[in-house]
Design a protein around this motif. Structure first.
Motif, PDB file in Angstrom:
ATOM      1  N   LEU B  83      39.764  33.534  45.670  1.00  0.00           N
ATOM      2  CA  LEU B  83      39.367  32.120  45.653  1.00  0.00           C
ATOM      3  C   LEU B  83      40.508  31.239  46.143  1.00  0.00           C
ATOM      4  CD1 LEU B  83      36.618  31.059  44.564  1.00  0.00           C
ATOM      5  CD2 LEU B  83      37.888  30.194  42.603  1.00  0.00           C
ATOM      6  N   LEU B  84      41.749  31.623  45.748  1.00  0.00           N
ATOM      7  CA  LEU B  84      42.902  30.790  46.102  1.00  0.00           C
ATOM      8  C   LEU B  84      43.302  30.984  47.555  1.00  0.00           C
ATOM      9  CD1 LEU B  84      45.120  31.154  42.917  1.00  0.00           C
ATOM     10  CD2 LEU B  84      44.141  29.043  43.813  1.00  0.00           C
ATOM     11  N   TRP B  85      42.886  32.103  48.123  1.00  0.00           N
ATOM     12  CA  TRP B  85      43.336  32.422  49.480  1.00  0.00           C
ATOM     13  C   TRP B  85      42.730  31.439  50.476  1.00  0.00           C
ATOM     14  CZ3 TRP B  85      47.123  35.492  51.026  1.00  0.00           C
ATOM     15  CH2 TRP B  85      47.265  35.689  52.408  1.00  0.00           C
ATOM     16  N   SER B  86      43.593  30.605  51.014  1.00  0.00           N
ATOM     17  CA  SER B  86      43.156  29.628  52.006  1.00  0.00           C
ATOM     18  C   SER B  86      44.368  29.288  52.854  1.00  0.00           C
ATOM     19  CB  SER B  86      42.617  28.381  51.307  1.00  0.00           C
ATOM     20  OG  SER B  86      43.669  27.680  50.691  1.00  0.00           O
ATOM     21  N   PRO B  87      44.205  28.645  53.988  1.00  0.00           N
ATOM     22  CA  PRO B  87      45.349  28.316  54.848  1.00  0.00           C
ATOM     23  C   PRO B  87      46.466  27.599  54.110  1.00  0.00           C
ATOM     24  CG  PRO B  87      43.324  27.851  56.002  1.00  0.00           C
ATOM     25  CD  PRO B  87      42.929  28.288  54.623  1.00  0.00           C
ATOM     26  N   THR B  88      46.088  26.798  53.100  1.00  0.00           N
ATOM     27  CA  THR B  88      47.145  26.070  52.394  1.00  0.00           C
ATOM     28  C   THR B  88      47.499  26.725  51.074  1.00  0.00           C
ATOM     29  OG1 THR B  88      45.398  24.654  51.517  1.00  0.00           O
ATOM     30  CG2 THR B  88      46.615  23.797  53.390  1.00  0.00           C
ATOM     31  N   GLY B  89      46.554  27.465  50.513  1.00  0.00           N
ATOM     32  CA  GLY B  89      46.788  27.973  49.164  1.00  0.00           C
ATOM     33  C   GLY B  89      47.269  29.410  49.124  1.00  0.00           C
ATOM     34  N   TRP B  90      47.514  30.014  50.270  1.00  0.00           N
ATOM     35  CA  TRP B  90      47.859  31.436  50.249  1.00  0.00           C
ATOM     36  C   TRP B  90      49.143  31.751  49.495  1.00  0.00           C
ATOM     37  CZ3 TRP B  90      52.365  32.983  52.528  1.00  0.00           C
ATOM     38  CH2 TRP B  90      52.921  32.146  53.489  1.00  0.00           C
ATOM     39  N   LEU B  92      50.266  30.487  46.706  1.00  0.00           N
ATOM     40  CA  LEU B  92      49.877  30.568  45.294  1.00  0.00           C
ATOM     41  C   LEU B  92      49.052  31.825  45.062  1.00  0.00           C
ATOM     42  CD1 LEU B  92      50.085  28.983  42.645  1.00  0.00           C
ATOM     43  CD2 LEU B  92      47.906  27.913  43.214  1.00  0.00           C
ATOM     44  N   SER B  93      48.191  32.103  46.035  1.00  0.00           N
ATOM     45  CA  SER B  93      47.361  33.294  45.948  1.00  0.00           C
ATOM     46  C   SER B  93      48.244  34.540  45.850  1.00  0.00           C
ATOM     47  CB  SER B  93      46.448  33.357  47.179  1.00  0.00           C
ATOM     48  OG  SER B  93      45.698  34.538  47.160  1.00  0.00           O
ATOM     49  N   LEU B  94      49.271  34.558  46.674  1.00  0.00           N
ATOM     50  CA  LEU B  94      50.185  35.715  46.667  1.00  0.00           C
ATOM     51  C   LEU B  94      50.947  35.804  45.353  1.00  0.00           C
ATOM     52  CD1 LEU B  94      51.796  35.992  50.218  1.00  0.00           C
ATOM     53  CD2 LEU B  94      50.156  37.506  49.096  1.00  0.00           C
ATOM     54  N   ILE B  95      51.374  34.651  44.849  1.00  0.00           N
ATOM     55  CA  ILE B  95      52.117  34.653  43.583  1.00  0.00           C
ATOM     56  C   ILE B  95      51.255  35.249  42.479  1.00  0.00           C
ATOM     57  CG2 ILE B  95      52.994  33.133  41.749  1.00  0.00           C
ATOM     58  CD1 ILE B  95      54.049  31.306  44.013  1.00  0.00           C
ATOM     59  N   VAL B  96      49.988  34.787  42.420  1.00  0.00           N
ATOM     60  CA  VAL B  96      49.076  35.297  41.404  1.00  0.00           C
ATOM     61  C   VAL B  96      48.870  36.794  41.607  1.00  0.00           C
ATOM     62  CG1 VAL B  96      46.731  35.173  40.495  1.00  0.00           C
ATOM     63  CG2 VAL B  96      47.952  33.080  41.056  1.00  0.00           C
ATOM     64  N   LEU B  97      48.715  37.186  42.871  1.00  0.00           N
ATOM     65  CA  LEU B  97      48.494  38.608  43.162  1.00  0.00           C
ATOM     66  C   LEU B  97      49.671  39.449  42.669  1.00  0.00           C
ATOM     67  CD1 LEU B  97      46.650  40.682  44.703  1.00  0.00           C
ATOM     68  CD2 LEU B  97      48.175  40.351  46.633  1.00  0.00           C
ATOM     69  N   PHE B  98      50.884  38.973  42.942  1.00  0.00           N
ATOM     70  CA  PHE B  98      52.070  39.713  42.524  1.00  0.00           C
ATOM     71  C   PHE B  98      52.230  39.684  41.009  1.00  0.00           C
ATOM     72  CE2 PHE B  98      53.420  39.760  46.931  1.00  0.00           C
ATOM     73  CZ  PHE B  98      54.084  40.979  46.998  1.00  0.00           C
ATOM     74  N   ALA B  99      52.175  38.489  40.449  1.00  0.00           N
ATOM     75  CA  ALA B  99      52.453  38.333  39.027  1.00  0.00           C
ATOM     76  C   ALA B  99      51.404  39.006  38.164  1.00  0.00           C
ATOM     77  CB  ALA B  99      52.542  36.853  38.675  1.00  0.00           C
ATOM     78  N   SER B 100      50.186  38.996  38.642  1.00  0.00           N
ATOM     79  CA  SER B 100      49.112  39.449  37.772  1.00  0.00           C
ATOM     80  C   SER B 100      48.691  40.887  38.017  1.00  0.00           C
ATOM     81  CB  SER B 100      47.890  38.544  37.958  1.00  0.00           C
ATOM     82  OG  SER B 100      48.264  37.208  37.811  1.00  0.00           O
ATOM     83  N   ILE B 101      48.848  41.359  39.232  1.00  0.00           N
ATOM     84  CA  ILE B 101      48.335  42.697  39.514  1.00  0.00           C
ATOM     85  C   ILE B 101      49.451  43.660  39.885  1.00  0.00           C
ATOM     86  CG2 ILE B 101      46.840  44.039  41.060  1.00  0.00           C
ATOM     87  CD1 ILE B 101      45.033  41.506  41.140  1.00  0.00           C
ATOM     88  N   MET B 102      50.294  43.268  40.838  1.00  0.00           N
ATOM     89  CA  MET B 102      51.328  44.181  41.320  1.00  0.00           C
ATOM     90  C   MET B 102      52.376  44.463  40.245  1.00  0.00           C
ATOM     91  SD  MET B 102      50.416  44.439  44.597  1.00  0.00           S
ATOM     92  CE  MET B 102      51.553  44.420  45.966  1.00  0.00           C
ATOM     93  N   ILE B 103      52.892  43.391  39.656  1.00  0.00           N
ATOM     94  CA  ILE B 103      54.007  43.571  38.737  1.00  0.00           C
ATOM     95  C   ILE B 103      53.627  44.367  37.487  1.00  0.00           C
ATOM     96  CG2 ILE B 103      55.604  42.321  37.208  1.00  0.00           C
ATOM     97  CD1 ILE B 103      55.953  40.331  39.545  1.00  0.00           C
ATOM     98  N   PRO B 104      52.537  44.026  36.803  1.00  0.00           N
ATOM     99  CA  PRO B 104      52.192  44.849  35.634  1.00  0.00           C
ATOM    100  C   PRO B 104      52.001  46.314  35.995  1.00  0.00           C
ATOM    101  CG  PRO B 104      50.910  42.836  35.670  1.00  0.00           C
ATOM    102  CD  PRO B 104      51.631  42.895  36.967  1.00  0.00           C
TER     103      PRO B 104
END
Ligand SMILES: [Zn+2]
Lengths: 512, 205
Positions: B83-90, B92-104
């Motif tokens: 949902l966050l993935w957009s030309p301007t929001g990517w 934040l999208s990446l931060i959420v992806l890293f913080a929430s999925i990759m890091i755990p």
């Protein structure tokens, strides 16, 4: 150094609890995951996967999960995740349809969807056979199967702004809607089926009137300006209102499928009850020039019906031309007070009553309503001298005997007069008159002579009293003398009145 | 250990307990003294297993429920990323992806690797593994980002009845993953890495 060897630590409770909670949540989610169904729609317009909801009675019971084009490239197949409790509702005759803002003609429906977006409506079927794939209805079913209420039938000549779902109002409360309508086979009228929800269907009685409550009904009467509206929605989309006429007996609750007349407006609806109209045929052997369809049928000046058809017929065997006028009469407008009303409104009683009227000389007659335009109307009136006639009820429609109209009657009278005049012995009368005149002539000559003699006599009389005749002079002189004598006599009497003693003593010498 | 010195976990005092005391205690604060964290590996594994279990629902269940006039929608973390993935929001999208999925998941994998290495008594590159452990410990607190973001959002967006955002059950599992991995890191005794490496020096029966 004795190291405590690895024993089962209490810490394993943590993953066990995590596993239990996880499994429990998963089970709850799977259990909470209702059945998945497919619905085939004509179009996905206004629908959105994951957002468009399925509503039942205003409650969200599911959501469209996916939308895809069907294999035939025409329809849209939607997958919907339903609430678990709907599992038992998803049976063969459960229906789905799209509720989106619909503006057709004068009808606006689904106003709510203008704000909320389209949604899918649902109606639960009665079948017991479970079903998971459905085809959506093209239009919303107007009346839900499980809403208690009653269907009634309205008859109208024109649909107006009515449509499926047009609201029905009772005292401005929406209590039902139009379920369906269809044109009669002969195309002359429409049958509108309406559904009135319980408990409001109890207010539909035999006395109830239905009228088109579309828009604003402004009427200017002697009482002033009256504005009647039902609701804002009815102004927008039209509607049907019903009420019992004020002051009328409530009547019994009307059974389902009772037929009512749909009036054009409230005023018309609350006119004295017309009831079921009686159709009669009138056969005239005269010109009906000026008689139009819609002309009133009056009974002593009170309109009780109208002309619905005028059609000439030629009888080739008798070579006679007749005009058949079909009229609709509302006998209830007559307020019949019959001594016995065993079966009020009964067909037999009605026939007996009309037969009685005809036996007493009731006839239909064409009369001039407007002298300027020559418009005619049908008058029902009593003609006690009319030849005996009766109604043949076997005819359809039965014929009320007619009598010649005013103009025709006048013509007949003149004809009779002319015939009588023609029959008079004018020649003989003429001869007699000549004879009489001759005698009269002689008599007149005689008279003239007499008159001359009289004239002479008068002239002689005139000479006698001529101004300068001796008689006149003498007469004049005598009159003057008489006048003088009278004056002296008055003087004497005056004196005697004042001096009555003078009669004894004589006139005194003294002068007063 | 060879020296028989023990560092107190409570006050940090290094002492030499009596040689054959059954339960050595810190002379200063009376905390039980241990050469290694007791049942370190077992605890770490238990927490890791619990974290791994919770990781599944944390990612499958919605973490946020957004109610708007248009309806109700529940989004999982991955859906949020999409949902966050957009030309301007990517970003934040990446931060959420890293913080929430990759890091755990990285934390679970890394700790799992460390536990395995200790169990198997691997002697290679103990320094690198210690660095990995420190990194996992350092990252730990930052993986709470998502929980914070979501709870803050929920607290801020309460425009009832027009719109409301509420945390959903997935967030609880997500928080559990973060807490459990931190506990796992806490339970793991990095000295065990060196036990294997220094097996030739110190060996206990
Ligand atoms: Zn201490």
């Amino acid at each position: 150094m004795p190291r405590r060897r690895t024993r089962m630590s209490l810490v394993w409770v943590v993953p066990i609890v995590a596993a239990i909670v996880g499994v429990w949540v998963a089970v709850a989610k799977i259990m909470g995951e209702g059945p998945t169904i497919t619905i085939v729609f004509d179009s996905a317009e206004g629908m959105e996967a994951g957002k468009t909801e399925i509503h039942y009675n205003g409650v969200t019971v599911g959501t469209l999960a996916t939308l895809r084009i069907a294999k035939d490239h025409r329809k849209v197949v939607a997958t919907a995740r339903m609430q678990p409790e709907t599992a038992s509702f998803l049976v063969e005759d459960t229906h789905f349809w799209v509720v989106r803002p619909r503006i057709s003609g004068a009808t606006v429906s689904g106003l709510g969807t203008l704000i909320s977006g389209a949604y899918v409506g649902m109606e639960i079927g009665k079948s017991t056979r479970s079903e998971r794939s459905f085809v959506a209805l093209a239009s919303p079913p107007v009346v839900s199967q499980d809403v208690a209420g009653t269907f009634f039938v309205l008859r109208t000549s024109q649909l107006g702004s009515l449509d499926y779902g047009t609201p029905i109002y009772f005292r401005r409360l929406q209590v039902g809607e139009v379920a369906s309508y269809e044109l009669d086979a002969d195309g002359r009228a429409l049958t509108v089926r309406i559904f009135v929800q319980a408990p409001y269907d109890g207010y539909v009685t035999t006395a109830t009137r239905f009228w088109q409550a579309s828009g604003i009904d402004v009427s200017l009467t002697a009482a002033g300006l009256t504005v009647q509206t039902q609701s804002l929605l009815s102004i927008l989309v039209g509607g049907i209102a019903f009420e019992a006429p004020p002051g009328a007996a409530a009547g019994a609750a009307a059974p389902a499928e009772t037929t009512f007349t749909l009036y054009d407006d409230r005023t018309q609806a609350f006119q004295p009850p017309r009831g079921v109209s009686q159709t009669y045929e009138l056969v005239f052997r005269q010109s009906v020039r000026g008689l139009a369809v819609g002309a009133p049928v009056e009974f002593w000046g009170i309109p009780i019906g109208e002309v619905v058809d005028v059609r000439p017929e030629v009888d080739t065997t008798k070579m006679a031309l007749t005009v058949h006028v079909t009229v609709e009469v509302h006998p209830e407008l007559l307020h019949v007070t019959a001594p016995s009303q065993a079966t009020p409104g009964g067909v037999e009683e009605h026939r007996v009553r009309v037969d009685g009227l005809v036996a007493h000389g009731m006839r239909a007659q064409l009369q001039t309503g407007n002298l300027l335009t020559g418009a005619l109307f049908v008058a029902l009136d009593f003609f006690p001298d009319a030849p005996q006639a009766s109604i043949d009820w076997s005819l359809t429609p039965p014929r009320i005997p007619t009598t010649a109209g005013e103009i025709a009657a006048l013509e007949a009278k003149i004809t009779r007069l002319v015939t009588k005049l023609e029959a008079l012995p004018i020649d003989a009368i003429g001869k007699d008159v000549t004879e009489v005149l001759r005698t009269l002539d002689a008599t007149l000559a005689e008279a003239r002579r007499t008159l001359a003699a009289a004239d002479k006599a008068l002239a002689d009389a005139g000479t006698l009293v001529a101004p300068d005749s001796a008689l006149r002079v003498e007469l004049s002189g005598m009159l003057q003398e008489m006048s003088r004598a009278m004056r002296s006599l008055r003087v004497l009497t005056d004196y005697l009145e004042r001096h009555p003693e003078s009669l004894l003593r004589g006139k005194s010498g003294e002068a007063k | 250990m060879a020296a028989g010195l023990q560092r107190c976990e409570g006050c940090g005092l290094v002492s030499r307990p009596p040689a054959h005391a059954p339960e050595p205690r810190c002379p200063r604060c009376d905390t039980a003294l241990e050469f290694r964290k007791p049942d370190s590996l077992q605890r770490t594994v238990a927490y890791l297993v619990a974290a791994a279990i919770c990781y599944v629902p944390a990612n499958l269940l919605p973490v946020l429920t957004t109610r708007t006039a248009a309806g109700e929608s529940s989004d999982t973390i991955l859906e949020g990323v999409v949902l966050l993935w957009s030309p301007t929001g990517w970003p934040l999208s990446l931060i959420v992806l890293f913080a929430s999925i990759m890091i755990p998941s990285a934390k679970i994998v890394a700790l799992g690797y460390l536990v395995l290495s200790v169990r198997r008594g691997w002697a290679q590159s103990p320094a690198q593994r210690t660095r990995l452990y420190r990194m996992v410990g350092f990252i730990g607190r930052w993986s709470m980002v998502d929980v914070f973001v979501d709870t803050f959002t929920a607290a801020l967006v309460q425009l009832q009845p027009l719109m409301s955002v509420e945390p959903a059950v997935g967030l609880v599992f997500f928080a559990a993953v973060v807490v459990l991995t931190m506990l796992a890191v806490e339970s793991f005794d990095p000295r065990l890495i060196w036990d294997a490496a220094g097996a030739n020096e110190v060996r206990h029966a």
